[in-house]
Design a protein around this motif. Structure first.
Motif, mmCIF file in Angstrom:
data_model
loop_
_atom_site.group_PDB
_atom_site.id
_atom_site.type_symbol
_atom_site.label_atom_id
_atom_site.label_comp_id
_atom_site.label_asym_id
_atom_site.label_seq_id
_atom_site.Cartn_x
_atom_site.Cartn_y
_atom_site.Cartn_z
ATOM 1 N N LEU B 128 0.663 -1.021 -0.112
ATOM 2 C CA LEU B 128 -0.135 0.082 -0.105
ATOM 3 C C LEU B 128 0.825 1.314 0.118
ATOM 4 N N PRO B 129 0.461 2.366 -0.406
ATOM 5 C CA PRO B 129 0.960 3.697 -0.456
ATOM 6 C C PRO B 129 1.461 3.867 0.920
ATOM 7 N N VAL B 130 2.473 4.724 1.069
ATOM 8 C CA VAL B 130 2.869 5.154 2.625
ATOM 9 C C VAL B 130 1.973 5.580 3.481
ATOM 10 N N PHE B 131 1.215 6.757 2.839
ATOM 11 C CA PHE B 131 0.320 7.498 3.848
ATOM 12 C C PHE B 131 -0.952 6.386 4.163
ATOM 13 N N ALA B 132 -1.292 5.584 3.169
ATOM 14 C CA ALA B 132 -2.330 4.485 3.616
ATOM 15 C C ALA B 132 -1.783 3.642 4.906
ATOM 16 N N THR B 133 -0.560 3.293 4.704
ATOM 17 C CA THR B 133 -0.094 2.388 5.565
ATOM 18 C C THR B 133 -0.007 3.406 6.967
ATOM 19 N N LEU B 134 0.522 4.399 7.014
ATOM 20 C CA LEU B 134 0.522 5.146 8.243
ATOM 21 C C LEU B 134 -0.791 5.357 8.664
ATOM 22 N N LEU B 135 -1.863 5.596 8.112
ATOM 23 C CA LEU B 135 -3.045 5.774 8.509
ATOM 24 C C LEU B 135 -3.789 4.406 9.086
ATOM 25 N N ILE B 136 -3.592 3.364 8.389
ATOM 26 C CA ILE B 136 -4.012 2.222 8.873
ATOM 27 C C ILE B 136 -3.138 1.787 10.562
ATOM 28 N N GLY B 137 -1.907 2.040 10.431
ATOM 29 C CA GLY B 137 -1.025 1.923 11.694
ATOM 30 C C GLY B 137 -1.631 3.007 12.799
ATOM 31 N N HIS B 138 -1.974 4.009 12.612
ATOM 32 C CA HIS B 138 -2.309 5.027 13.411
ATOM 33 C C HIS B 138 -3.747 4.670 14.119
ATOM 34 N N THR B 139 -4.759 4.225 13.016
ATOM 35 C CA THR B 139 -5.871 3.828 13.568
ATOM 36 C C THR B 139 -5.915 2.630 14.394
ATOM 37 N N ALA B 195 -7.098 9.805 21.916
ATOM 38 C CA ALA B 195 -6.636 9.084 20.667
ATOM 39 C C ALA B 195 -5.841 10.026 19.934
ATOM 40 N N PHE B 196 -6.551 11.306 19.610
ATOM 41 C CA PHE B 196 -5.717 12.494 18.895
ATOM 42 C C PHE B 196 -4.157 12.584 19.295
ATOM 43 N N ILE B 197 -4.278 12.841 20.658
ATOM 44 C CA ILE B 197 -3.004 13.228 21.327
ATOM 45 C C ILE B 197 -2.055 12.142 21.346
ATOM 46 N N THR B 198 -2.514 10.624 21.304
ATOM 47 C CA THR B 198 -1.633 9.738 21.215
ATOM 48 C C THR B 198 -1.060 9.648 19.780
ATOM 49 N N SER B 199 -2.050 9.650 18.740
ATOM 50 C CA SER B 199 -1.546 9.688 17.172
ATOM 51 C C SER B 199 -0.461 10.860 17.030
ATOM 52 N N ILE B 200 -0.819 12.029 17.339
ATOM 53 C CA ILE B 200 0.009 13.197 17.225
ATOM 54 C C ILE B 200 1.309 12.874 17.698
ATOM 55 N N ASN B 201 1.501 12.329 18.854
ATOM 56 C CA ASN B 201 2.683 12.297 19.795
ATOM 57 C C ASN B 201 3.492 10.883 19.264
ATOM 58 N N ASP B 202 2.970 10.121 18.384
ATOM 59 C CA ASP B 202 3.481 8.611 18.232
ATOM 60 C C ASP B 202 4.924 8.887 17.713
ATOM 61 N N VAL B 203 5.982 8.108 18.057
ATOM 62 C CA VAL B 203 7.252 7.855 17.415
ATOM 63 C C VAL B 203 7.436 6.699 16.762
ATOM 64 N N SER B 204 7.293 5.610 17.936
ATOM 65 C CA SER B 204 7.856 4.357 17.656
ATOM 66 C C SER B 204 7.192 3.574 16.340
ATOM 67 N N THR B 205 5.806 3.640 16.304
ATOM 68 C CA THR B 205 5.174 3.145 15.130
ATOM 69 C C THR B 205 5.450 3.917 13.767
ATOM 70 N N SER B 206 5.102 5.326 13.859
ATOM 71 C CA SER B 206 5.637 6.106 12.778
ATOM 72 C C SER B 206 6.823 5.699 12.219
ATOM 73 N N LEU B 207 7.880 5.705 12.981
ATOM 74 C CA LEU B 207 9.272 5.387 12.480
ATOM 75 C C LEU B 207 9.235 4.191 11.507
ATOM 76 N N PHE B 208 8.245 3.140 11.725
ATOM 77 C CA PHE B 208 8.633 2.101 10.650
ATOM 78 C C PHE B 208 7.548 2.414 9.558
ATOM 79 N N LEU B 209 6.530 3.115 9.945
ATOM 80 C CA LEU B 209 5.462 3.191 8.699
ATOM 81 C C LEU B 209 5.818 4.516 7.821
ATOM 82 N N THR B 210 6.612 5.496 8.262
ATOM 83 C CA THR B 210 7.006 6.623 7.302
ATOM 84 C C THR B 210 7.937 6.169 6.159
ATOM 85 N N GLY B 211 7.656 6.976 5.014
ATOM 86 C CA GLY B 211 8.715 6.304 3.994
ATOM 87 C C GLY B 211 9.062 7.394 3.228
#
Lengths: 352, 262
Positions: B128-139, B195-211
């Motif tokens: 999947l595209p990076v943005f979609a992956t990021l979105l699924i991960g954060h959801t 949920a919003f604050i958790t998502s906006i602050n997240d590093v660990s998961t995003s580190l893998f999912l950003t591209g």
């Protein structure tokens, strides 16, 4: 428009447990019938089946000429009053009452007018703007009643509506419920575990046990002429004495207890007496005498009731309770006989 | 009459409070320091690090991505979480007891593991595209908050109210929106904020999912710090703090913050 409610051989299951067994019940147009029984007897299940919150596993439910059996709950047009009031916490008292009218597409002006009129009838006009949280228990139940009545349902159902109120308010509210139900002539089904409440408010009462109706009759008949030993116990016939007929002489029948005590009973008083039967009596239906024809007992604890003395009596086949006159004070341990008082006793079929 | 407080208790409370608040003041000081490196106490005063943020395109684009992911992800999580929480409370007797725990797994599993498994399954597996992956991960990441917080609201909701509405002629779905939802509103808002604050602050998961080309603000902050270590980082942090305080102020003014501590 008053219609009758008919349940025909309705069964219900929770998982593999059968909670209602071929239950048939008919509430006549304009009548108030109570379902009375202890918890787990199936009375609330019956109400929820009629409301449409449960589906029967067999049988049919009809309201007038409408078949409710598979109809979704919101299309059944039934007024419901709950034990815990179930008012909408986010709506004012008026909007609570008007809710059902809104669902029926009644315009704002008309439904407010109808809600106000209904609040007036339950004596809560002054509280229309309040939120439910600012009401007392009795007021909440009045609002719930107004909310159920304002949609002019062909059937009203009450699920233990007074259980959360204090004793004084319970009596006031049941008079109020009866008054409004009578005035509208609405066919009603009322669920309660409180015998006094059921008997005082109902045209007829169905006493339930283990998913079956044990007897459905007027309160008077239930109280004086229970049809079986379950109902007899339920309405206070503490003494159930198994007897066998030994001799028939015209209207007079001689029968003996298991312990061999012999009684002569008149069929003009008791009606036809079968060969085996149970003699049922409340404590005031068994008179304590020092001697004579009766059931011999040994007297136990004596308590003072104001109008009589009550004695716990022991026999070789079990304990009995009888009342003795105030004029005659008998001591514990003494031998006496219990004599059935004809108008106070009844004859039941033997237990299966 | 007021309760007499032990002097030591007051000192203890003051120390804890200082420890909680001090880092925020340090960042505030560092953000206005007129030096090219992060330092505290600030030397001189300048606002240029704040304007610098807006000169760096990466901050702007990642901020937008972060907001898009946080808002959309939170909405998706609520869209899944509210019905799930409803069903688990409404039909509690008929559902297995372990089911509700499944929805907490994303919190229990280390975020690093969650991030890695998502890369493996979504980025590589589904391409999947990076943005979609990021979105699924954060959801997935914020779903536990939606289910748990809304679930807590529903646990104290009296479902006979729902039955009352249905008996009055309201169809079940409409009943959910007109009767159930208004009464669990505070829980939904609380879930949204958490949920919003958790998502906006997240590093660990995003580190893998950003591209390539798609990153979130926290990842950009780390990247920037590795390269420059200048007060821009502090000024970005200050802006994030102001955003959070702003959100909280609006919530406090409209709903009250008590539901977050209940």
């Amino acid at each position: 428009m008053t219609v009758s409610l008919t349940l025909d051989n309705v069964s219900a299951h929770y998982g593999s447990t059968q909670v209602l067994k071929d239950l048939s019940l008919s509430v006549k147009a304009g009548e108030l019938v109570s379902l009375l029984g202890s918890s787990g007897c199936g009375k609330t299940t019956t109400l929820r089946l009629v409301a449409g919150f449960l589906e029967p596993s067999a049988g049919s439910i009809r309201l007038g000429d409408r078949d409710l059996t598979r109809l979704p709950a919101h299309q059944r047009d039934i007024g419901l009053v709950f034990q815990n009031y179930a008012l909408f916490p986010h709506l004012s008292v008026r909007d609570n009452v008007a809710f059902g009218l809104k669902q029926r597409g009644v315009g704002k002006a008309e439904r407010d007018a109808k809600a106000n009129a209904m609040l007036e009838r339950v004596g809560l006009s002054a509280f229309a703007e309040r939120m439910p949280a600012a009401l007392s228990g009795g007021q909440k139940q009045r609002v719930a009643l107004a909310r159920a009545l304002v949609i002019e349902p062909p059937l009203l159902m009450f699920d233990e509506p007074l259980s959360n109120l204090d004793a004084k308010l319970r009596v006031d509210m049941r008079v109020e419920i009866r008054r409004l139900q009578r005035a509208n002539g609405t066919t009603s089904l009322y669920v309660t575990h409180d015998q006094e409440e059921a008997f005082s408010i109902s045209d007829r009462v169905a006493i339930m046990n283990a998913g079956r109706i044990m007897q459905l009759d007027t309160p008077e008949v239930l109280y004086q002429r229970p049809a079986n030993s379950f109902v007899a116990r339920f309405v206070g016939f503490e003494n159930l004495i198994e007897m066998t007929v030994t001799e028939r002489n015209g209207e007079m029948v001689t029968a003996t207890t298991k312990a061999g005590a012999s009684l002569t009973l008149s069929q003009t008083v008791y009606g036809a007496i079968p060969d085996r039967f149970i003699l049922a009596a409340r404590p005031d239906g068994l008179a304590v005498r020092q001697s004579g024809e009766g059931i011999p007992v040994t007297l136990g604890i004596r308590t003072y009731l104001g109008r009589a003395y009550q004695y716990q009596c022991t026999t070789s086949t079990g304990d009995l309770t009888g009342n003795g006159p105030l004029s005659e004070l008998l001591e514990p341990g003494a031998q006496a006989v219990l004599v059935p008082v004809p108008e106070q006793c009844c004859i039941l079929p033997p237990e299966a | 009459m007021t309760t007499k407080l032990h002097p030591l208790l007051i000192v203890f409370a003051a120390v804890i409070f200082a420890i909680l608040v001090a880092p925020l003041f340090i960042i505030l000081g560092a953000a206005v320091s007129d030096t090219s490196f992060l330092t505290f106490p600030p030397q001189g005063f300048t606002m240029r690090w704040f304007t610098n943020i807006f000169d760096i395109t990466a901050f702007r684009t990642t901020a937008i991505t972060s907001l898009q992911v946080a808002v959309t992800g939170t909405f998706l999580a609520l869209l899944i979480g509210i019905p799930a929480a409803y069903a688990m409370n409404r039909f509690r007797i008929r559902l297995p007891s372990w089911l509700s725990n499944v929805f907490v797994l994303p919190i229990l599993v280390p975020e690093i593991v969650l991030g890695f498994s998502l890369v493996k399954s979504i980025t590589i597996g589904l391409e999947l595209p990076v943005f979609a992956t990021l979105l699924i991960g954060h959801t997935l990441l914020v779903l536990p908050y939606a289910v748990r917080v809304v679930g807590a609201s529903l646990a104290s909701f009296d479902f006979s109210i729902e039955e009352a509405a249905i008996s009055l002629g309201c169809p079940p779905l409409k009943t959910f929106f007109t009767v159930v939802l208004p009464n669990i509103g505070a829980g939904v808002v609380a879930a949204f904020i958490l949920a919003f604050i958790t998502s906006i602050n997240d590093v660990s998961t995003s580190l893998f999912l950003t591209g390539p080309g798609v990153s979130t603000l926290p990842i950009q902050i780390i990247a920037h710090m590795e390269q420059f270590f200048d007060p821009t980082i502090a000024s970005v942090s200050v802006l994030l703090m102001i955003l959070t305080v702003g959100v909280m102020a609006i919530v406090e003014a409209t709903l009250g913050l008590t539901f977050l501590t209940k």
